[in-house]
Design an enzyme around this catalytic site. Structure first.
Site, PDB file in Angstrom:
ATOM      1  N   GLY A  54       0.829  -1.200   0.000  1.00  0.00           N
ATOM      2  CA  GLY A  54       0.000   0.000   0.000  1.00  0.00           C
ATOM      3  C   GLY A  54       0.857   1.241   0.000  1.00  0.00           C
ATOM      4  O   GLY A  54       2.007   1.213   0.460  1.00  0.00           O
ATOM      5  N   GLN A 103       2.950  10.139   1.094  1.00  0.00           N
ATOM      6  CA  GLN A 103       4.254   9.470   1.219  1.00  0.00           C
ATOM      7  C   GLN A 103       5.212   9.824   0.088  1.00  0.00           C
ATOM      8  O   GLN A 103       6.414   9.583   0.200  1.00  0.00           O
ATOM      9  CB  GLN A 103       4.081   7.952   1.279  1.00  0.00           C
ATOM     10  N   CYS A 131       5.727   0.033   7.258  1.00  0.00           N
ATOM     11  CA  CYS A 131       5.372   1.193   6.443  1.00  0.00           C
ATOM     12  C   CYS A 131       6.575   1.565   5.586  1.00  0.00           C
ATOM     13  O   CYS A 131       7.702   1.571   6.080  1.00  0.00           O
ATOM     14  CB  CYS A 131       4.997   2.356   7.356  1.00  0.00           C
ATOM     15  N   LEU A 132       6.326   1.881   4.314  1.00  0.00           N
ATOM     16  CA  LEU A 132       7.435   2.234   3.423  1.00  0.00           C
ATOM     17  C   LEU A 132       8.126   3.529   3.870  1.00  0.00           C
ATOM     18  O   LEU A 132       9.272   3.761   3.513  1.00  0.00           O
ATOM     19  CB  LEU A 132       6.934   2.364   1.979  1.00  0.00           C
ATOM     20  N   HIS A 140      -4.635   1.600   7.366  1.00  0.00           N
ATOM     21  CA  HIS A 140      -3.283   2.174   7.493  1.00  0.00           C
ATOM     22  C   HIS A 140      -3.088   3.285   6.440  1.00  0.00           C
ATOM     23  O   HIS A 140      -2.575   4.361   6.756  1.00  0.00           O
ATOM     24  CB  HIS A 140      -2.268   1.030   7.303  1.00  0.00           C
ATOM     25  N   GLU A 141      -3.519   3.012   5.200  1.00  0.00           N
ATOM     26  CA  GLU A 141      -3.314   4.000   4.128  1.00  0.00           C
ATOM     27  C   GLU A 141      -4.204   5.224   4.319  1.00  0.00           C
ATOM     28  O   GLU A 141      -3.765   6.355   4.088  1.00  0.00           O
ATOM     29  CB  GLU A 141      -3.545   3.371   2.752  1.00  0.00           C
ATOM     30  N   HIS A 199      -2.772   7.683   6.660  1.00  0.00           N
ATOM     31  CA  HIS A 199      -1.752   8.562   6.074  1.00  0.00           C
ATOM     32  C   HIS A 199      -2.383   9.863   5.571  1.00  0.00           C
ATOM     33  O   HIS A 199      -1.752  10.923   5.628  1.00  0.00           O
ATOM     34  CB  HIS A 199      -1.058   7.880   4.884  1.00  0.00           C
TER      35      HIS A 199
HETATM   36 ZN    ZN Z   1       2.455   3.518   5.689  1.00  0.00          ZN
END
Ligand code: ZN
Length: 174
Positions: free
Chosen positions: A45, A50, A94-95, A136-137, A140
């Site tokens: 995701g 991000q 998380c990226l 989660h997304e 963000h």
């Molecule tokens: Zn994340």
């Protein structure tokens, strides 16, 4: 085109993202770029903040089994319209917080409404990993990270690690 992913801490990851009014080719290209960046990472995701874009757009694909066909989803203005009382615990990553994983408790099922790439409204119930990932997304887009669910000491420890990582990466690039 692949986009560089912001690493926490970064003020752009803490901002409330703006709703998308009208779909444009530019926004569709952005969604494509985000999917390519997510697959390349690799991740399941990615949210527009991000990559430094403060718009309510997320992409995800939580298909894990190798034999199963991929299911890339791009969601504009995603909104949780219903959540289950039942919860689920997943070890999240998380990226924007590389190599850190921690257990987070969230509703096990959520119903999400969003606008698709062709501007159609869609609504679907997500379960399991998909439910965790979509929550989660969407977090963000509200400037919230999964480490915000952890105890302050743990969160501070992770943030310090990330500050160090960013310093090391900046030095490598210099
Ligand atoms: Zn994340």
């Amino acid at each position: 085109m692949l986009k560089p992913i912001l690493i926490h801490p970064d003020p752009r990851l803490k901002k409330l993202a703006d709703p998308v009014a009208d779909l444009s080719d530019e926004l569709r290209t952005l969604a494509d770029d985000m999917l390519a960046t997510m697959y390349d990472a690799p991740g399941i995701g990615l949210a527009a903040p991000q990559i430094g874009v403060s718009k309510r757009l997320i992409v995800l694909d939580c298909v894990k089994d190798e034999g199963e066909a991929p299911r890339p989803l791009a969601m504009f203005n995603p909104e949780i319209v219903a959540s289950s009382d039942e919860t689920n615990v997943y070890e999240e990553g998380c990226l924007s917080i590389p190599d850190i994983y921690a257990e987070v408790t969230r509703p096990a099922e959520v119903e999400v409404r969003w606008m698709t790439l062709v501007g159609k409204e869609q609504q679907e119930v997500f379960k399991g990993l998909w439910a965790t990932c979509v929550q989660h997304e969407i977090d963000h887009l509200d400037g919230k990270l999964f480490i915000d669910y952890l105890k302050p000491l743990k969160r501070q420890m992770i943030t310090r690690k990330m500050v160090k990582l960013k310093r090391e990466r900046a030095r490598e690039q210099a």
